[in-house]
Design an enzyme around this catalytic site. Structure first.
Site, PDB file in Angstrom:
ATOM      1  N   SER A 121       0.804  -1.320   0.158  1.00  0.00           N
ATOM      2  CA  SER A 121       0.043   0.092  -0.049  1.00  0.00           C
ATOM      3  C   SER A 121       0.849   1.228   0.166  1.00  0.00           C
ATOM      4  O   SER A 121       0.217   2.260  -0.372  1.00  0.00           O
ATOM      5  CB  SER A 121      -0.875   0.129   1.286  1.00  0.00           C
ATOM      6  OG  SER A 121      -0.236  -0.012   2.406  1.00  0.00           O
ATOM      7  N   HIS A 142      -2.863  -3.146  -5.755  1.00  0.00           N
ATOM      8  CA  HIS A 142      -3.033  -2.904  -4.495  1.00  0.00           C
ATOM      9  C   HIS A 142      -4.598  -3.033  -4.338  1.00  0.00           C
ATOM     10  O   HIS A 142      -5.439  -2.076  -4.780  1.00  0.00           O
ATOM     11  CB  HIS A 142      -2.471  -1.275  -4.104  1.00  0.00           C
ATOM     12  CG  HIS A 142      -3.141  -0.918  -2.812  1.00  0.00           C
ATOM     13  ND1 HIS A 142      -3.546   0.345  -2.444  1.00  0.00           N
ATOM     14  CD2 HIS A 142      -3.033  -1.485  -1.607  1.00  0.00           C
ATOM     15  CE1 HIS A 142      -3.848   0.461  -1.296  1.00  0.00           C
ATOM     16  NE2 HIS A 142      -3.558  -0.801  -0.628  1.00  0.00           N
ATOM     17  N   GLU A 154      -6.028  -0.560  -7.278  1.00  0.00           N
ATOM     18  CA  GLU A 154      -5.041   0.350  -7.851  1.00  0.00           C
ATOM     19  C   GLU A 154      -3.860  -0.427  -8.478  1.00  0.00           C
ATOM     20  O   GLU A 154      -3.329  -1.328  -7.990  1.00  0.00           O
ATOM     21  CB  GLU A 154      -4.390   1.020  -6.793  1.00  0.00           C
ATOM     22  CG  GLU A 154      -5.399   2.309  -6.265  1.00  0.00           C
ATOM     23  CD  GLU A 154      -4.476   3.138  -5.105  1.00  0.00           C
ATOM     24  OE1 GLU A 154      -4.847   4.138  -4.850  1.00  0.00           O
ATOM     25  OE2 GLU A 154      -3.736   2.515  -4.438  1.00  0.00           O
ATOM     26  N   ASN A 192      -3.962   6.349  -0.946  1.00  0.00           N
ATOM     27  CA  ASN A 192      -3.518   6.655   0.625  1.00  0.00           C
ATOM     28  C   ASN A 192      -2.505   7.929   0.613  1.00  0.00           C
ATOM     29  O   ASN A 192      -2.367   8.386   1.459  1.00  0.00           O
ATOM     30  CB  ASN A 192      -2.304   5.263   0.683  1.00  0.00           C
ATOM     31  CG  ASN A 192      -2.887   3.912   1.491  1.00  0.00           C
ATOM     32  OD1 ASN A 192      -4.204   3.976   1.738  1.00  0.00           O
ATOM     33  ND2 ASN A 192      -2.167   2.858   1.398  1.00  0.00           N
TER      34      ASN A 192
END
Length: 591
Positions: A121, A142, A154, A192
């Site tokens: 991540s 991800h 992702e 993130n």
């Protein structure tokens, strides 16, 4: 044409890895799952059994579906079982040395055309790729937790990833029914990188005792429609996990927004990790319980007695002022609103009548209540007609000089004890207070637009505001059905101070060619549950408004990360202000 994978390996069968294996198997793929020991394998089987049983209970799978699904998943402890896999996804702990060692082993084991994917991540996909002899066939993939439920994946490309590999894994993600957001290899990827800067900012706000944890969370839920407040979300993620992600991101970006707040580090050092430990920013009934219990940090009710409010004055004729007039009148207050001319008085009354008619048609208001509401509303062109009001709320243009002049005039007109409130969203309330001889009676009362719909009001006392004045506006908020949050008098209050730096970060991400508008918006909607992506939201708010608020935040805090993104400046100069002009980040003129 994208390659169709038929056999996929998953290394690491914790909650995330087991979830990925389940999603792949649901779509007919053969899956080989590997754990480091037999105990891990048994836990993974337990995860799969629990998750699929939940799907059966919800009617999303049949018992036969589950039997077929589980039959497609082979589990064990031997990496050699992955030899024939065309794609291997690692989902082991977030430690670079462990992942690099695994990729080196897999590189020697797999066929030369096999693809290696990491579920990291925050770690550098590029650095992981360099531990293999096939960096062009390494990609980030991800997933979001829980993988069977969350819609987003992702896809992270490095500077050397073969475009065909990106296309292949994008095809896989679509095949298993997920939404793809594609980005370059930068700390935190899309979700993130934007989410954790915002979360960290919320911790800093709480750390400064600028607002209670409850008010920070409520402000973002009611003010922006986020499914959870930032501090509750941190407790759910795990404060240790959040700290590690921020540390990793800061090591790569050196962006102060990613430097973990000192308070976060203290919680982790003390073992207060969030829900999983039973205590984090909040205290819970037990480890892993979602039930929040009272603790020493829970706010207490003020002992101050509110002043009596029977008559409310509203100054302004815009959408916000009209909404406040309607809400207060519907809640039983006598309302007198002041406009600059008789035509404006008629316009406000017409807008309120139109809104009430819509409520009547939708069954949310009776004919009698409509008649009674309108009977409580009086329009005027003279400030003197506000003299006997108990509370006056100004909702004029966001110009400090105009507001100060207005407060100075009101100071000479209204009766002693009248509360004076400003609806400013970012200007200093204390400046308005100091324009009067009664600064103790002045407070911020920031409503959200449209006032008839939005439940949030930010109550902003200054250092001079009397306690009973705060109690008064809190009581009015309760009487009008609003959720009031209290915060200090500084730029942006709670919502804008957390929201607009996040929006600004999204623009910087776009102008760096790191990800496309649609990918960024998809990531935040599908991965974080936000009601709108940042670019869709800015186009609704207005790019000129976004820029003005971001400039105000930078002027107040002088935080380097708060410098308005150049792209935002350029779009505003070009007159691309969003939906209201037909073009902003997206072109609406052809829709």
């Amino acid at each position: 044409m994208a390659r169709e994978f038929s056999k996929v390996g998953v290394v690491g069968l914790g909650t995330m890895g087991a979830g990925i294996a389940e999603v792949l198997a649901r779509s007919g793929l053969q899956v080989v799952g590997v754990e480091h020991d037999q105990a891990g394998v048994e836990r993974a089987r337990g995860h799969l059994a629990t998750s699929t049983a939940r799907a059966v209970a919800k009617g999303k799978l049949t018992e036969d579906d589950v039997a077929e699904l589980l039959g497609r998943i082979q589990t064990g402890t031997d990496l050699a079982s992955l030899k024939d896999c065309e794609l291997v996804i690692e989902a082991i702990p977030e430690r670079m040395e462990l992942k690099r060692a695994l990729f080196t082993e897999l590189d020697d084991l797999l066929d030369e055309d096999a693809v290696l994917a990491t579920n990291t991540s925050a770690l550098s996909v590029t650095e992981l790729a360099t531990s293999t002899s096939r960096p062009s066939r390494v990609v980030g993939l991800h997933w979001f937790n829980p993988a069977p439920v969350m819609d987003l994946v992702e896809v992270v490309r490095t500077v050397v990833t073969d475009p065909s590999v990106v296309e292949d894994v994008q095809g896989l993600v679509h095949r298993v029914g997920k939404t793809v957001a594609t980005a370059g290899d930068r700390a935190g990827f899309i979700a993130n990188a934007l989410l954790f800067g915002y979360l960290n900012n919320a911790v800093r706000m709480y750390e400064a005792r600028y607002a209670s944890r409850e008010d920070i969370d409520a402000a973002m839920r009611f003010g922006t429609g986020h499914p959870m407040g930032p501090l509750a979300l941190l407790d759910l993620i795990g404060l240790d996990s959040a700290y590690e992600i921020l540390e990793t991101m800061y090591a790569q970006s050196r962006d102060h927004r990613h430097a973990p707040a000192p308070l976060l580090k203290q919680y982790v050092a003390a073992g207060l990790l969030g829900r999983k430990s039973g205590r984090g920013i909040y205290t819970y009934a037990a480890p892993d319980s979602p039930e929040v219990v009272v603790d020493d940090s829970t706010p207490t009710t003020s002992a101050a007695t509110p002043r009596t409010v029977v008559k409310v004055g509203v100054i302004g004729t815009g959408t916000m002022a009209c909404g406040i007039v309607e809400v207060c009148a519907r809640s039983g207050y006598d309302v007198v609103f002041r406009a600059r001319g008789e035509d404006k008085v008629a316009s406000v009354r017409s807008k309120v009548e139109g809104s009430l008619d819509k409520a009547l048609q939708r069954g949310k208001l009776t004919e009698q209540a409509r008649t009674e509401t309108l009977a409580r509303i009086t329009g005027t062109t003279s400030l003197d007609d506000l003299a006997d009001c108990d509370l006056v709320i100004e909702a004029v243009v966001e110009d400090l000089a105009i507001k100060k002049a207005l407060f100075s005039a009101l100071d000479e007109i209204v009766k002693p004890g009248c509360v004076l409130a400003t609806t400013t969203s970012s200007l200093p309330v204390i400046e308005c207070a100091q324009a009067t001889s009664r600064p103790a009676d002045v407070v911020g009362m920031h409503w959200f637009n449209p006032a008839t719909v939005m439940r949030l009001v930010e109550v902003v006392p200054t250092v001079t505001t009397a306690d009973d004045v705060v109690a008064t506006v809190l009581a009015v908020c309760a009487a009008t059905g609003k959720h009031a949050v209290r915060c200090g008098d500084r730029a942006g209050f709670i919502v804008n101070a957390l929201l607009f730096p996040y929006l600004n970060d999204a623009v910087k991400m776009l102008e760096a060619h790191y990800a496309e508008i649609d990918d960024i918006d998809f990531a935040m909607v599908k991965g974080c549950g936000h009601p709108m992506g940042p670019f869709a939201l800015m186009d609704v708010v207005g790019l000129d408004v976004t820029l003005a608020i971001q400039r105000t935040l930078f002027d107040e805090f002088r935080e380097p990360g708060d410098v308005p993104a150049p792209m935002l400046e350029h779009l505003v100069r070009a007159g691309y202000l969003g939906r209201k002009t037909g073009r902003g980040f997206r072109d609406y003129s052809r829709r």
